[in-house]
Design an enzyme around this catalytic site. Structure first.
Site, short mmCIF file in Angstrom:
data_model
loop_
_atom_site.label_atom_id
_atom_site.label_comp_id
_atom_site.label_asym_id
_atom_site.label_seq_id
_atom_site.Cartn_x
_atom_site.Cartn_y
_atom_site.Cartn_z
N THR A 26 21.65 27.40 77.95
CA THR A 26 20.17 27.49 77.97
C THR A 26 19.64 27.49 79.40
O THR A 26 18.61 28.12 79.67
CB THR A 26 19.51 26.35 77.18
N GLN A 99 31.95 28.08 71.52
CA GLN A 99 31.36 28.80 70.39
C GLN A 99 30.51 29.95 70.91
O GLN A 99 29.99 30.75 70.13
CB GLN A 99 30.47 27.86 69.58
N ASP A 102 28.85 34.64 75.06
CA ASP A 102 28.19 35.23 76.23
C ASP A 102 29.10 35.50 77.42
O ASP A 102 28.67 36.11 78.40
CB ASP A 102 27.00 34.35 76.66
N HIS A 117 34.24 31.92 68.38
CA HIS A 117 33.31 32.78 67.63
C HIS A 117 33.33 34.22 68.15
O HIS A 117 32.38 34.96 67.95
CB HIS A 117 31.89 32.21 67.68
N CYS A 149 33.51 54.04 64.92
CA CYS A 149 34.92 53.97 65.31
C CYS A 149 35.40 55.34 65.77
O CYS A 149 35.22 56.34 65.06
CB CYS A 149 35.73 53.48 64.10
N CYS A 152 38.27 56.48 63.06
CA CYS A 152 38.02 56.84 61.64
C CYS A 152 36.55 57.08 61.30
O CYS A 152 36.24 57.44 60.18
CB CYS A 152 38.61 55.76 60.73
N SER A 190 26.13 21.28 72.06
CA SER A 190 26.28 21.79 70.68
C SER A 190 25.74 20.77 69.70
O SER A 190 25.99 19.58 69.85
CB SER A 190 27.76 22.08 70.36
N SER A 191 25.02 21.27 68.70
CA SER A 191 24.51 20.36 67.66
C SER A 191 25.63 19.89 66.74
O SER A 191 25.46 18.97 65.97
CB SER A 191 23.43 21.08 66.84
N1 APR Z 1 21.72 20.55 78.07
C1 APR Z 1 22.23 19.83 77.04
N2 APR Z 1 22.00 20.13 75.75
C2 APR Z 1 21.21 21.18 75.48
C3 APR Z 1 20.62 21.96 76.51
C4 APR Z 1 20.89 21.60 77.86
N3 APR Z 1 20.38 22.29 78.90
N4 APR Z 1 19.88 22.94 75.93
C5 APR Z 1 20.00 22.78 74.60
N5 APR Z 1 20.80 21.72 74.31
C6 APR Z 1 21.23 21.24 73.00
C7 APR Z 1 20.21 21.42 71.90
O1 APR Z 1 19.28 20.34 71.88
C8 APR Z 1 21.11 21.44 70.67
O2 APR Z 1 21.35 20.14 70.18
O3 APR Z 1 22.33 22.05 72.61
C9 APR Z 1 22.43 22.05 71.20
C10 APR Z 1 22.65 23.48 70.74
O4 APR Z 1 22.89 23.47 69.35
P1 APR Z 1 22.79 24.82 68.48
O5 APR Z 1 21.53 25.53 68.81
O6 APR Z 1 23.00 24.43 67.06
O7 APR Z 1 24.00 25.71 69.05
P2 APR Z 1 25.55 25.62 68.69
O8 APR Z 1 25.96 24.23 68.37
O9 APR Z 1 26.28 26.34 69.74
O10 APR Z 1 25.59 26.48 67.36
C11 APR Z 1 26.85 26.77 66.77
O11 APR Z 1 25.82 28.35 65.31
O12 APR Z 1 24.40 30.11 64.83
C12 APR Z 1 25.68 29.74 65.14
O13 APR Z 1 27.31 31.19 65.89
C13 APR Z 1 26.23 30.42 66.36
O14 APR Z 1 27.97 29.59 67.83
C14 APR Z 1 26.73 29.28 67.21
C15 APR Z 1 26.90 28.14 66.20
#
Ligand code: APR
Length: 241
Positions: A26, A99, A102, A117, A149, A152, A190-191
């Site tokens: 982010t 995950q 990018d 992913h 493709c 094909c 990651s959440s």
């Molecule tokens: N520093 C720390 N944490 C952050 C920051 C930051 N600068 N910016 C955002 N976050 C936190 C958010 O608050 C959130 O809890 O990162 C977490 C991102 O969580 P998600 O948006 O759920 O992303 P992710 O866990 O990567 O999602 C997993 O879901 O939709 C799919 O395929 C997609 O790979 C992805 C997967």
């Protein structure tokens, strides 16, 4: 914010494997998915990023990914990506499981990366398995709504894991093996809501989390730092100097 306990944990708990999610990118200007300002706040993932959507309306899926690929290519690695690459150079991180699609860990100089992913690097034919490079995909997308493709003629699928698809077996096996061998798994941004990747931290001996806001595994973590990834990881590198 003191990062001394995290730096100490990292030094004492080797090998350490890092698991990253959208929150590590982010600060490069790429929105995450589940925050209030995240991508899935405005767009229904089932309609643009599921295998069902791809099979029923591939042009819609490609319209979403075309814009996404262009915005990801315009982004640059941030302090968090650079700090993780530096920790690997110092032998304190043995691999990054991500995950994210990018490619920013690669561009920041991390070496051992498992993209569970997939990534934007390729698109793939579900019929005959032929892969197309990112360059080829973008050239086709300038001409038509969905790339096809070269072998094909079927419509190619983005080389990323869509909702409803299995994860690439090799990558998931490697990630599980790394997690099982890890003394510490450090989750960054990651959440931990999306399985099976969210189960990986439970395979490691200990878990530390750097994430703004809650995650599904906060109660399993030895240490949680609720702060931005970039400044936290840079401070960890400095504390280890
Ligand atoms: N520093 C720390 N944490 C952050 C920051 C930051 N600068 N910016 C955002 N976050 C936190 C958010 O608050 C959130 O809890 O990162 C977490 C991102 O969580 P998600 O948006 O759920 O992303 P992710 O866990 O990567 O999602 C997993 O879901 O939709 C799919 O395929 C997609 O790979 C992805 C997967």
């Amino acid at each position: 914010m003191s990062v001394a306990p995290l730096a100490a944990l990292l030094r004492e708990s080797q090998p350490c494997v890092v698991l990253t999610g959208a929150g590590v990118s982010t600060e490069s200007g790429i929105p995450d998915f589940r925050s209030a300002s995240g991508i899935w706040a405005d767009v229904d993932p089932f309609e643009v990023a599921s295998i069902h959507a791809f099979l029923s309306n591939p042009e819609r899926v490609w319209s979403f990914y075309r814009a996404r690929i262009h915005s990801l290519l315009a982004a640059e690695p941030n302090a968090a990506h650079h700090a993780l690459a530096e920790l690997e150079r110092r032998g304190l991180v043995c691999a990054v499981v991500t995950q994210n699609i990018d490619t920013l860990h690669t561009r920041a100089g991390s070496r051992e990366i498992v993209e569970v992913h997939g990534s934007i690097r390729t698109a793939v034919c579900r019929g005959c398995g032929t892969e197309e490079t990112l360059e080829g995909v973008l050239a086709q997308l300038d001409e038509r709504p969905a790339p096809i493709c070269s072998a094909c003629g079927a419509i190619l699928k983005p080389g990323v894991v869509l909702f409803g698809e299995l994860l690439p077996a090799g990558a998931m096996e490697r990630a599980t093996e790394l997690a099982r061998g890890a003394e510490l798994m450090l989750v960054v941004g990651s959440s931990l809501e999306v399985w099976p990747v969210a189960g990986l931290p439970l395979e490691a001996r200990a878990l530390a989390i750097v994430n703004r806001g809650p995650t599904a595994l906060d109660d399993r973590a030895l240490l949680k730092v609720d702060a931005p990834a970039g400044e936290t990881l840079i401070a960890v590198v400095e504390a280890l100097d």
